[in-house]
Design a protein around this motif. Structure first.
Motif, PDB file in Angstrom:
ATOM      1  N   ALA A 116       0.859  -1.184   0.000  1.00  0.00           N
ATOM      2  CA  ALA A 116       0.000   0.000   0.000  1.00  0.00           C
ATOM      3  C   ALA A 116       0.894   1.232   0.000  1.00  0.00           C
ATOM      4  O   ALA A 116       1.933   1.239   0.660  1.00  0.00           O
ATOM      5  N   PRO A 117       0.499   2.296  -0.746  1.00  0.00           N
ATOM      6  CA  PRO A 117       1.382   3.466  -0.883  1.00  0.00           C
ATOM      7  C   PRO A 117       1.814   4.053   0.455  1.00  0.00           C
ATOM      8  O   PRO A 117       2.998   4.378   0.654  1.00  0.00           O
ATOM      9  N   LEU A 122       8.017   3.046   4.928  1.00  0.00           N
ATOM     10  CA  LEU A 122       9.231   2.219   4.907  1.00  0.00           C
ATOM     11  C   LEU A 122      10.388   2.974   4.279  1.00  0.00           C
ATOM     12  O   LEU A 122      11.512   2.966   4.782  1.00  0.00           O
ATOM     13  N   LYS A 123      10.069   3.672   3.161  1.00  0.00           N
ATOM     14  CA  LYS A 123      11.123   4.432   2.475  1.00  0.00           C
ATOM     15  C   LYS A 123      11.692   5.494   3.398  1.00  0.00           C
ATOM     16  O   LYS A 123      12.905   5.701   3.473  1.00  0.00           O
ATOM     17  N   ALA A 124      10.783   6.178   4.114  1.00  0.00           N
ATOM     18  CA  ALA A 124      11.231   7.246   5.000  1.00  0.00           C
ATOM     19  C   ALA A 124      12.126   6.669   6.100  1.00  0.00           C
ATOM     20  O   ALA A 124      13.185   7.218   6.409  1.00  0.00           O
ATOM     21  N   ALA A 125      11.713   5.503   6.636  1.00  0.00           N
ATOM     22  CA  ALA A 125      12.513   4.901   7.710  1.00  0.00           C
ATOM     23  C   ALA A 125      13.888   4.520   7.177  1.00  0.00           C
ATOM     24  O   ALA A 125      14.916   4.745   7.833  1.00  0.00           O
ATOM     25  N   TYR A 126      13.905   3.988   5.951  1.00  0.00           N
ATOM     26  CA  TYR A 126      15.192   3.600   5.349  1.00  0.00           C
ATOM     27  C   TYR A 126      16.081   4.816   5.172  1.00  0.00           C
ATOM     28  O   TYR A 126      17.261   4.799   5.533  1.00  0.00           O
TER      29      TYR A 126
END
Lengths: 286, 294
Positions: free
Chosen positions: B9-10, B16-20
């Motif tokens: 889901a977007p 997840l991207k932000a956490a990475y």
């Protein structure tokens, strides 16, 4: 030993046991001969060495008498208003050690990969690089210092260069061994995903070995703070210069003061770098 | 099995991207901070050590020309004569090199014996009193922190010049260094044999002889060989302070600019150290290897 134990021990009839199982209690004469023979060789060589090197009981006894006098003269340690000078020299010593280790590590890092069998498969290249490390390593720091003094003159700079040189050899050897013992799976993964051989080193090997190398560098920094204290003996800066002079003129109170300063500094550096090393290695395991 | 993987889901994938990105940024920040710290320390150390890059670049020619000067002029036509001239002092140097090796041997042996006696007291699992353990450790620490050449400087005044002083200095430093390593080996042993022997009434010494020694002896020998190799190097420079060995000859050659002598002696030292290095490494592998198979 308590009495009940002793009684228990005598209760075991060793003689009967020996008679029943002779082969367990007997040492084969061949083993015994080899042991005695090698011990004899070691002792014989030691006796020969003592004779060759002019050991004499009289000199040793006299010397210990004088050492006792020196020990008394060393007390109490005192700087006699030269404390700032000593502190400066100690800072210089630390500077020499830090800079020498850092330079050695920076230069040894790329070259060590050339000496690792799993990076450069060419036997000739890594043989030559390895032997080069060995040659550099087998020349002592003090000899390097003497050579560098000819180039940049007396002073701490020559000392830093000397430490950099001799550690370049030692660190290069250790680094290349660390690289060789690294897990090859990560590198194989990079190759399988289409990476070139440089990518393999950069993403497969470097992350794996970096913490190990870091902890080795810290360890060398510790041992270099010790070496940097003696490099002044040949005139290459640091607190060793004071130490040599003061020993020669028998200012023993100041000598013991300097030795105490060195002991404390080394202990502090050991503590800090031990902590850092644990962070480096521990951080990797998590 | 041609099943499509359903995309996340977007909102979830953004999170997840932000956490990475955050994790990467944190690592990068830490790396940059440590690099800056190292750079600052290096500059400070540079000032303390009076680094003069200009002098280095200006005089680096001296280094190469020095290396050129110490190399002998060997010609193919007269190789035997040239070699003989280069190594004119071979008998004297060989004797001094032998003396250096004997110094290293004796220093390692005496220091090793002292370390052997002291290490059981410094091992936490065998020491009988905590105070004794603490004191032994501090003594070993002092012995190994003071460099051997400083001991040699003091001993030369007390005992007079000569190789005996070098041996004593090496032995004292070796006792400290090996004592620490030995006691660490002893601390890592399996304590069950010791418990067994103590339970059957063995004294402290008997327990050490029959339960501890068989476990540690090969490691002791391996560390002793390693130290011997280090001591060969150390004995090579003892002559700088008048404590015997080949160092004195080398010092004289370097100070008085006897160029070819420098290379001749250096080459002898390097060859000896490398041979000893290889030999002890092979022996150590055999010692440790035989331990592993048993």
């Amino acid at each position: 030993m308590s009495d009940p134990l002793r009684a228990r021990r005598q209760a075991v009839d060793t003689a009967a046991l020996t008679a029943r199982y002779p082969e367990v209690f007997r040492t084969p004469w061949a083993t015994r001969l080899v042991t005695l023979g090698s011990l004899g060789c070691v002792a014989g060589l030691a006796a020969f060495a003592m004779w060759w090197l002019d050991f004499s009981a009289a000199r040793i006894l006299n010397g210990f008498g004088r050492l006792g006098e020196f020990a008394l003269l060393m007390l109490p340690p005192s700087a006699e208003d030269r404390f700032p000078a000593f502190l400066g020299a100690l800072a210089e010593t630390l500077g020499i050690a830090f800079l020498g280790t850092l330079t050695a590590a920076l230069f040894a890092f790329p070259v060590a990969f050339l000496a690792a069998r799993n990076v450069v498969p060419n036997v000739f290249v890594h043989f030559v690089v390895r032997r080069g490390f060995d040659v550099i390593r087998s020349v002592d720091v003090l000899i390097w210092a003497l050579i560098w003094i000819n180039v940049v003159g007396l002073g701490p700079f020559a000392g830093a260069l000397a430490i950099a040189c001799s550690d370049f050899g030692a660190l290069g050897k250790l680094f290349s061994e660390a690289v060789e013992s690294a897990d090859r799976k990560a590198g194989e993964g990079v190759t399988a995903a289409g990476g070139g051989s440089l990518d393999r080193v950069r993403f497969g090997l470097v992350p794996a070995v970096l913490p190990v190398l870091g902890s080795q560098v810290l360890y060398f920094f510790e041992s270099n703070t010790r070496s940097a204290t003696i490099i002044g003996i040949v005139g290459a800066g640091g607190i060793g210069q004071y130490l040599t002079e003061l020993i020669r003129v028998l200012e023993l109170q100041q000598v013991s003061f300097i030795v105490l300063m060195i002991l404390v500094t080394v202990a502090v550096i050991d503590l800090i770098s031990g902590r850092l090393r644990r962070v480096l290695i521990g951080g990797e395991r998590r | 099995m041609n099943k499509r993987i359903a995309p996340l889901a977007p909102a979830r994938s953004e999170a997840l991207k932000a956490a990475y990105a955050r994790a990467v940024a944190a690592t990068r920040r830490r790396t940059i901070l440590s690099l800056v710290a190292i750079a600052v320390l290096a500059v400070a150390a540079g000032f303390a050590a009076e680094v003069k890059p200009l002098v280095l670049t200006g005089n680096i020619g001296n280094f190469t020309s020095y290396l050129g000067q110490i190399l002998p002029g060997l010609t193919l036509a007269n190789i035997r004569g040239d070699l003989a001239e280069w190594y004119w002092g071979l008998p004297k140097w060989a004797a001094l090199l032998g003396e250096t090796l004997l110094m290293a041997y004796l220093g390692t042996l005496l220091g090793g014996l002292a370390a052997f006696v002291l290490c059981f007291g410094a091992a936490a699992n065998l020491a009988r009193t905590r105070l004794g353990c603490f004191l032994t450790r501090r003594i070993l620490e002092v012995l190994r922190t003071v460099p051997e050449i400083v001991f040699a400087l003091i001993f030369v005044i007390a005992f007079g010049l000569g190789p005996m002083v070098g041996v004593m200095a090496l032995a004292i430093h070796t006792a400290g260094a090996l004592g620490k390593l030995f006691s660490e080996v002893v601390e890592n042993i399996d304590m069950k044999p010791v418990d067994g022997l103590t339970a059957s009434g063995a004294t402290h010494v008997e327990a050490i002889r029959f339960a501890v020694l068989p476990q540690v002896l090969s490691n002791f020998a391996s560390y002793g060989l390693l130290r011997f190799e280090i001591n060969v190097r150390g004995a090579g420079v003892m002559g700088f302070v008048g404590a015997g060995g080949i160092g004195q000859e080398l010092l004289v050659a370097i100070r008085n600019f006897y160029y070819t002598d420098v290379s001749a002696i250096l080459l002898m030292i390097i060859a000896t150290v490398m041979v000893i290095d290889l030999a002890t490494e092979r022996l150590r592998h055999r010692l440790i290897g035989s331990e592993g198979t048993r």
